[in-house]
Design a protein around this motif. Structure first.
Motif, PDB file in Angstrom:
ATOM      1  N   ALA A 293       0.834  -1.208   0.000  1.00 18.50           N
ATOM      2  CA  ALA A 293       0.000   0.000   0.000  1.00 18.50           C
ATOM      3  C   ALA A 293       0.867   1.255   0.000  1.00 18.50           C
ATOM      4  CB  ALA A 293      -0.926  -0.009   1.215  1.00 18.50           C
ATOM      5  N   VAL A 294       1.959   1.234   0.751  1.00 18.76           N
ATOM      6  CA  VAL A 294       2.887   2.366   0.743  1.00 18.76           C
ATOM      7  C   VAL A 294       3.552   2.482  -0.623  1.00 18.76           C
ATOM      8  CG1 VAL A 294       5.040   3.254   1.729  1.00 18.76           C
ATOM      9  CG2 VAL A 294       3.289   2.290   3.236  1.00 18.76           C
ATOM     10  N   GLY A 295       3.921   1.345  -1.202  1.00 18.92           N
ATOM     11  CA  GLY A 295       4.536   1.366  -2.526  1.00 18.92           C
ATOM     12  C   GLY A 295       3.610   1.864  -3.608  1.00 18.92           C
ATOM     13  N   ARG A 296       2.314   1.664  -3.416  1.00 16.91           N
ATOM     14  CA  ARG A 296       1.309   2.137  -4.378  1.00 16.91           C
ATOM     15  C   ARG A 296       0.928   3.597  -4.135  1.00 16.91           C
ATOM     16  NH1 ARG A 296      -3.115  -2.806  -4.148  1.00 16.91           N
ATOM     17  NH2 ARG A 296      -2.595  -3.782  -6.146  1.00 16.91           N
ATOM     18  N   ASN A 297       1.427   4.176  -3.063  1.00 15.09           N
ATOM     19  CA  ASN A 297       1.053   5.523  -2.620  1.00 15.09           C
ATOM     20  C   ASN A 297      -0.378   5.584  -2.113  1.00 15.09           C
ATOM     21  OD1 ASN A 297       3.609   6.692  -3.282  1.00 15.09           O
ATOM     22  ND2 ASN A 297       2.981   6.786  -5.436  1.00 15.09           N
ATOM     23  N   ASP A 298      -0.923   4.431  -1.725  1.00 20.81           N
ATOM     24  CA  ASP A 298      -2.238   4.417  -1.082  1.00 20.81           C
ATOM     25  C   ASP A 298      -2.120   4.762   0.395  1.00 20.81           C
ATOM     26  OD1 ASP A 298      -3.470   3.665  -3.428  1.00 20.81           O
ATOM     27  OD2 ASP A 298      -3.312   1.517  -3.018  1.00 20.81           O
TER      28      ASP A 298
END
Length: 320
Positions: A293-298
């Protein structure tokens, strides 16, 4: 058959050491793609069912193994440990099948030495056992042959427990990201052994999130499912790492790269590794979900840090 949680209870009858028995630890590797997880199921299409079916046939009695834990459907393992208890008569029977007793019957060999030779020989026999991989209620393709194998077998003390004697456990997730639309097919190796995500991931952000969760002991209660009766402390120190695997592109001129490992130009495979003395239920998969989720910028690192601080600094549920 009792539920897995009942079977894995510390004081269950399956875990009580019995006199005149020898315990063996079997280190397994398996491809879980076509199985319904590790834990025994009514369909018998599980890793546990395949192993118990084979051992029951060899011993001509019902066999129950004790496992390090369990995996879900489609999950693979390398180094999973299970134990099985053999009677001393069964140990002697198996050792004779590899010819150890006849070779050790010298007058200078003590009874204790003979027992040790027998146990090691029985372990060698168990190591050579091939699991059928096809003993469920529904016939499976022969391509499953070899999908369960024993890496090693050793005799262990009767108080050794496959789950509770473990010093640490490790999970590894592979994520193939940036593959594009669903119509863009990936080589089957990545579709079989990785989590596919269409968009690209921010590696630096995921590394930062992993470092935040790794730096010290944290309360992971919010990243697991606390089952009824769970007595283990959710405060753990987890070692996490995130790395990008060297790309192996479809147009590569290196003939040493197998075709089934080559990937699209836009795709990157990430490897997430987590190590801890134990993981609570769904703990690692939720950690991986947060990192992605952090990698997706979510989600961002500031929000993650606030969540971590709330649980680390406040044990009162009413304040959350």
């Amino acid at each position: 058959m009792p539920k897995q949680r009942e079977r894995n209870a510390i004081k269950s009858t399956d875990r009580i050491a019995r006199d005149q028995f020898q315990r063996f630890a079997i280190r397994l590797a398996f491809d879980g793609t076509t199985y319904q997880g590790f834990q025994s199921q009514p369909s018998k299409n599980t890793i546990q069912d395949q192993i118990e079916h084979r051992l029951s046939g060899l011993l001509r009695r019902q066999v129950r193994i004790t496992a390090w834990g369990r995996t879900d459907s489609g999950v693979h393992a390398q180094g999973a440990v299970v134990t099985v208890d053999l009677s001393l008569d069964e140990v002697t029977k198996f050792s004779k099948r590899v010819g150890s007793i006849g070779n050790s019957s010298k007058s200078s060999t003590t009874e204790e030495e003979t027992d040790q030779i027998s146990r090691k020989a029985a372990a060698r026999f168990l190591r050579s056992v091939r699991f059928p991989c096809n003993s469920g209620d529904t016939t499976q393709p022969q391509s499953r042959d070899g999908s369960i194998t024993s890496i090693s077998v050793v005799p262990v003390p009767l108080d050794f427990d496959a789950r509770y004697s473990a010093l640490w456990k490790r999970y590894v997730y592979y994520i193939c990201a940036g593959a594009g639309s669903a119509g863009d097919e990936l080589p089957f190796a990545w579709t079989r052994y990785s989590w596919q995500i269409k968009q690209s991931l921010n590696l630096a952000a995921m590394v930062g999130a992993a470092e935040l969760l790794t730096s010290q002991e944290h309360n992971f209660e919010w990243l697991c499912v606390m089952q009824p009766g769970e007595l283990r402390d959710p405060r753990r120190k987890v070692q996490l790492s995130v790395e990008a695997i060297i790309p192996m592109k479809n147009n590569s001129t290196d003939n040493n790269i197998p075709y089934f490992l080559q990937q699209k130009e836009t795709a990157v495979v990430y490897k997430i590794t987590g190590t801890c003395d134990f993981f609570l239920y769904k703990m690692m998969r939720r950690i991986v979900g947060v990192l992605v989720a952090v990698g997706r910028n979510d989600a961002d690192l500031d929000a993650l840090k606030r969540c971590v601080d709330v649980y680390d600094n406040d044990d009162d549920d009413t304040n959350r």
